[in-house]
Design a protein around this motif. Structure first.
Motif, PDB file in Angstrom:
ATOM      1  N   ALA A  26       0.712  -1.156  -0.229  1.00 23.23           N
ATOM      2  CA  ALA A  26       0.102   0.073   0.059  1.00 23.23           C
ATOM      3  C   ALA A  26       1.260   1.273  -0.163  1.00 23.23           C
ATOM      4  N   PRO A  27       0.266   2.558  -1.004  1.00 16.67           N
ATOM      5  CA  PRO A  27       1.542   3.968  -0.774  1.00 16.67           C
ATOM      6  C   PRO A  27       1.179   4.219   0.345  1.00 16.67           C
ATOM      7  N   GLY A  28       3.205   4.699   0.579  1.00 15.32           N
ATOM      8  CA  GLY A  28       3.110   5.694   1.611  1.00 15.32           C
ATOM      9  C   GLY A  28       2.623   4.789   2.784  1.00 15.32           C
ATOM     10  N   ARG A  29       2.650   3.143   3.204  1.00 10.19           N
ATOM     11  CA  ARG A  29       2.276   2.533   4.397  1.00 10.19           C
ATOM     12  C   ARG A  29       3.455   1.309   4.278  1.00 10.19           C
ATOM     13  N   ASP A  30       3.097   0.633   3.101  1.00  7.03           N
ATOM     14  CA  ASP A  30       4.164  -0.502   3.551  1.00  7.03           C
ATOM     15  C   ASP A  30       5.602  -0.841   2.073  1.00  7.03           C
ATOM     16  N   LYS A  31       5.991  -1.357   3.464  1.00  2.54           N
ATOM     17  CA  LYS A  31       7.700  -1.439   1.816  1.00  2.54           C
ATOM     18  C   LYS A  31       7.912  -2.398   0.812  1.00  2.54           C
ATOM     19  N   MET A  32       8.586  -2.694   0.327  1.00  2.00           N
ATOM     20  CA  MET A  32       9.502  -3.797  -0.016  1.00  2.00           C
ATOM     21  C   MET A  32      11.030  -3.581  -0.277  1.00  2.00           C
ATOM     22  N   LEU A  33      11.389  -5.472  -0.230  1.00  2.00           N
ATOM     23  CA  LEU A  33      12.871  -5.006  -0.002  1.00  2.00           C
ATOM     24  C   LEU A  33      13.970  -5.348  -1.404  1.00  2.00           C
ATOM     25  N   THR A  34      15.056  -4.877  -1.566  1.00  2.00           N
ATOM     26  CA  THR A  34      15.819  -4.979  -2.758  1.00  2.00           C
ATOM     27  C   THR A  34      16.906  -5.768  -2.903  1.00  2.00           C
ATOM     28  N   ASN A  87      22.290  -5.411   0.570  1.00  2.20           N
ATOM     29  CA  ASN A  87      23.011  -4.931  -0.537  1.00  2.20           C
ATOM     30  C   ASN A  87      24.099  -6.363  -0.886  1.00  2.20           C
ATOM     31  N   LEU A  88      23.585  -6.806  -1.922  1.00  2.00           N
ATOM     32  CA  LEU A  88      24.235  -8.895  -2.112  1.00  2.00           C
ATOM     33  C   LEU A  88      24.904  -8.130  -1.620  1.00  2.00           C
ATOM     34  N   LEU A 141      23.556 -13.657  -2.585  1.00  2.00           N
ATOM     35  CA  LEU A 141      22.540 -13.268  -1.588  1.00  2.00           C
ATOM     36  C   LEU A 141      23.176 -13.658  -0.600  1.00  2.00           C
ATOM     37  N   ARG A 142      22.578 -12.733   0.652  1.00  4.77           N
ATOM     38  CA  ARG A 142      23.293 -12.533   1.799  1.00  4.77           C
ATOM     39  C   ARG A 142      21.655 -12.643   2.659  1.00  4.77           C
ATOM     40  N   VAL A 143      21.607 -13.348   2.429  1.00  6.04           N
ATOM     41  CA  VAL A 143      20.294 -14.212   2.985  1.00  6.04           C
ATOM     42  C   VAL A 143      20.067 -14.548   4.321  1.00  6.04           C
TER      43      VAL A 143
END
Ligand SMILES: Cc1ncc(COP(=O)(O)O)c(C=O)c1O
Length: 417
Positions: free
Chosen positions: A134-142, A165-166, A175-177
Motif C-alpha cells: 500500500a502507498p505510503g505504508r508498506d515497503k519492499m526489499l531489494t 546489498n548482495l 545473496l546475503r540471505v
C-alpha cells in the motif's frame, strides 16, 4: 484460501493485499469467460468495428506468398478485442516450464491458473506492487546491485524500498540471505522481496535454497518475487517457476524479451499460486495483451519457435565463452565481477594496464565507444560493488569482433592521452 504445505506458517495473503484490491469487484469485459459470454456469431456487444481493420488489404488476404502468411494471421480479426485471459499462451508457457519435471509424481504441474501475463515483465513488476504494497505504508526489499525498475515502480507506487546489498566482496554477488532474513524479522511493513536470478547486472543465479529459506521465514508475512528474465541463458533446469505450486508466497517472473528475442511484442509472465494469480488478474486492464502480441507469442512458443530459440541460445552461449576468453587479453580489462548465467557480462576496466578498477576510465571508455565508435554498451560503475564496471551484452559473432577491436583501440587511445 488454502495454503500449500511448504509455505511459511506466517503467510496470510489477505493481510498483505492492499485493502482496496481485496474489495475489488473486477471489471467484466465483453469477451470474459462465462456461460453468458459469446465469442462467435453476430457480435454487436463490444462496440467494435464490424467493417474490419483499417489496415486490411485484399492483396494480403488473397496472397499465396507464404512469406505473407504471418501478415495475414496478424491482421485477421484485429477489429475484435483480444482474448482477455490468453489461455493458449499461458498453456504453452506452462508446458515449457513443466517439461523438465514431466513424469515426476511428487511435483504438481503448473496450469494457466498459475499465470498472469503482462505487457513485458515491467508491467508484472508494477502489478505486484499495486496489489501487495500500500502507498505510503508498506515497503519492499531489494538487493542491489539489481534491476532498476524495481525501485522506479516502487517510487511510482509511493512504496518505500529497503535495501540489503548482495555480497559485494565475493565474486558473483551471492545473496546475503541471513541479512535479508534479519531485515524481514525486524520490519513487518516489508510486504515484498524482489530478487533477480540471474541478476541484472550480476549475471549470477540466486541459490534456490536461499529463496526457500526466505519463503519459509517463521514470522515474516510477505511475498518473494524472483525475476527470471534471463533464465534461459542459465543451465537447463535452473528455473524455480515450478515451485509456485508448493509455495503460495512465491512469484516467478519471466519474459519473451530475452532468450526468445521478442522484446518488441512486450510479453511478460508471472507464475504464482492460484490465489495470488487471481488477485493479479483482477487488477489488470481487461485486454492488456494485444492480438498481435499473442499471435506472435504462440509462434515463439510453438515447437519451431522453441527450436529457433534454442539455436540462438547456443550461439549466444558460445559467443559468451568467446568474450570470456578474449576480453581479458586486452590490456586494461580487469576481472569479470559477475557470473556467466546470462546473455551479458559484467567486467571491470582498469585505470592503466595491470592497474586498479576505475569508474572514470570505464565511463570514458563507454562514452567514447558510444559517441565515436558506434558501439553501445552499459556503464555500471555507479552500482554498489561495481567500481569500473561495464555491462556488455553478448552480440552476434560479427558484433563481438567489432566490440573487441574497438575496446582494444579505445583503451590504447585513453591510456596514451
Ligand atoms: C531483470 C530484468 N527484469 C525485467 C526486465 C524487463 O523485461 P520486459 O522486456 O519483459 O519488460 C529486464 C529488462 O532488461 C530485466 O533486465
Amino acid at each position: 484460501m488454502t495454503v500449500s504445505n511448504l509455505t511459511s506458517p506466517a503467510f496470510r495473503l489477505e493481510a498483505i493485499t492492499r485493502p482496496n484490491i481485496l474489495l475489488l469487484e473486477p471489471y467484466r469485459c465483453a469477451r470474459d469467460f462465462s456461460v453468458s459470454d459469446y465469442k462467435t456469431g453476430v457480435l454487436l456487444d463490444a462496440n467494435e468495428n464490424a467493417y474490419g481493420p483499417s489496415v486490411y488489404t485484399s492483396d494480403v488476404a488473397s496472397s499465396k506468398d507464404p512469406s505473407r502468411l504471418i501478415e495475414t494471421d496478424l491482421i485477421a480479426g484485429l477489429h475484435r478485442y483480444p482474448d482477455p485471459h490468453q489461455e493458449d499462451v499461458k498453456q504453452l508457457l506452462c508446458d515449457l516450464r513443466n517439461a523438465p519435471n514431466k513424469g515426476k509424481s511428487n511435483i504438481i504441474p503448473l496450469t494457466p491458473d498459475n499465470l498472469y501475463v503482462g505487457v513485458g515483465s515491467d508491467e508484472c513488476i508494477d502489478t505486484v506492487i499495486r496489489c501487495f504494497a500500500a502507498p505510503g505504508r508498506d515497503k519492499m526489499l531489494t538487493c542491489p546491485p539489481t534491476y532498476g525498475m524495481y525501485s522506479v515502480s516502487a517510487q511510482v507506487n509511493d512504496v518505500e524500498v529497503v535495501t540489503v546489498n548482495l555480497d559485494l566482496e565475493t565474486k558473483g554477488f551471492p545473496l546475503r540471505v541471513d541479512k535479508v532474513m534479519e531485515a524481514l524479522s525486524n520490519d513487518s511493513s516489508i510486504h515484498l522481496v524482489y530478487l533477480c536470478s540471474p541478476g541484472n547486472p550480476t549475471a549470477s543465479l540466486v541459490d534456490p535454497e536461499s529463496v526457500k529459506k526466505i519463503l519459509t521465514h517463521p514470522t515474516w508475512n510477505g511475498i518473494v518475487v524472483v525475476d527470471e528474465a534471463y533464465i534461459d541463458f542459465s543451465p537447463a533446469g535452473s528455473s524455480i517457476a515450478p515451485l509456485v505450486t508448493e509455495y503460495d508466497n512465491l512469484i516467478v517472473m519471466q519474459t519473451l524479451s530475452k532468450a526468445f528475442g521478442m522484446a518488441g511484442i512486450r510479453l511478460g509472465a508471472s507464475f504464482a499460486s492460484s490465489p495470488v494469480t487471481r488477485i493479479l488478474n483482477n487488477v489488470k486492464a481487461p485486454y492488456n495483451i494485444s492480438s498481435l502480441t499473442s499471435t506472435l507469442a504462440l509462434k515463439a512458443l510453438s515447437p519451431s519457435g522453441l527450436s529457433n530459440m534454442h539455436k540462438n541460445i547456443d550461439a549466444i552461449v558460445s559467443q559468451r565463452a568467446r568474450l570470456l576468453e578474449e576480453l581479458p587479453k586486452i590490456p586494461g580489462i580487469g576481472n569479470f565481477i559477475g557470473g556467466d548465467a546470462s546473455n551479458f557480462l559484467l567486467v571491470q576496466i582498469l585505470d592503466k594496464p595491470r592497474g586498479v578498477p576505475s569508474s572514470p576510465t570505464a565511463l570514458r571508455l563507454y562514452e567514447t565507444l558510444a559517441v565515436t565508435k558506434g558501439v553501445v554498451i552499459r556503464y555500471r560503475g555507479k552500482e554498489p560493488g561495481c567500481v569500473g564496471g561495464l555491462r556488455i551484452t553478448v552480440g552476434t559473432e560479427e558484433e563481438n569482433t567489432i566490440l573487441l577491436e574497438k575496446i582494444k583501440e579505445t583503451l590504447l587511445e585513453i591510456y596514451s592521452s
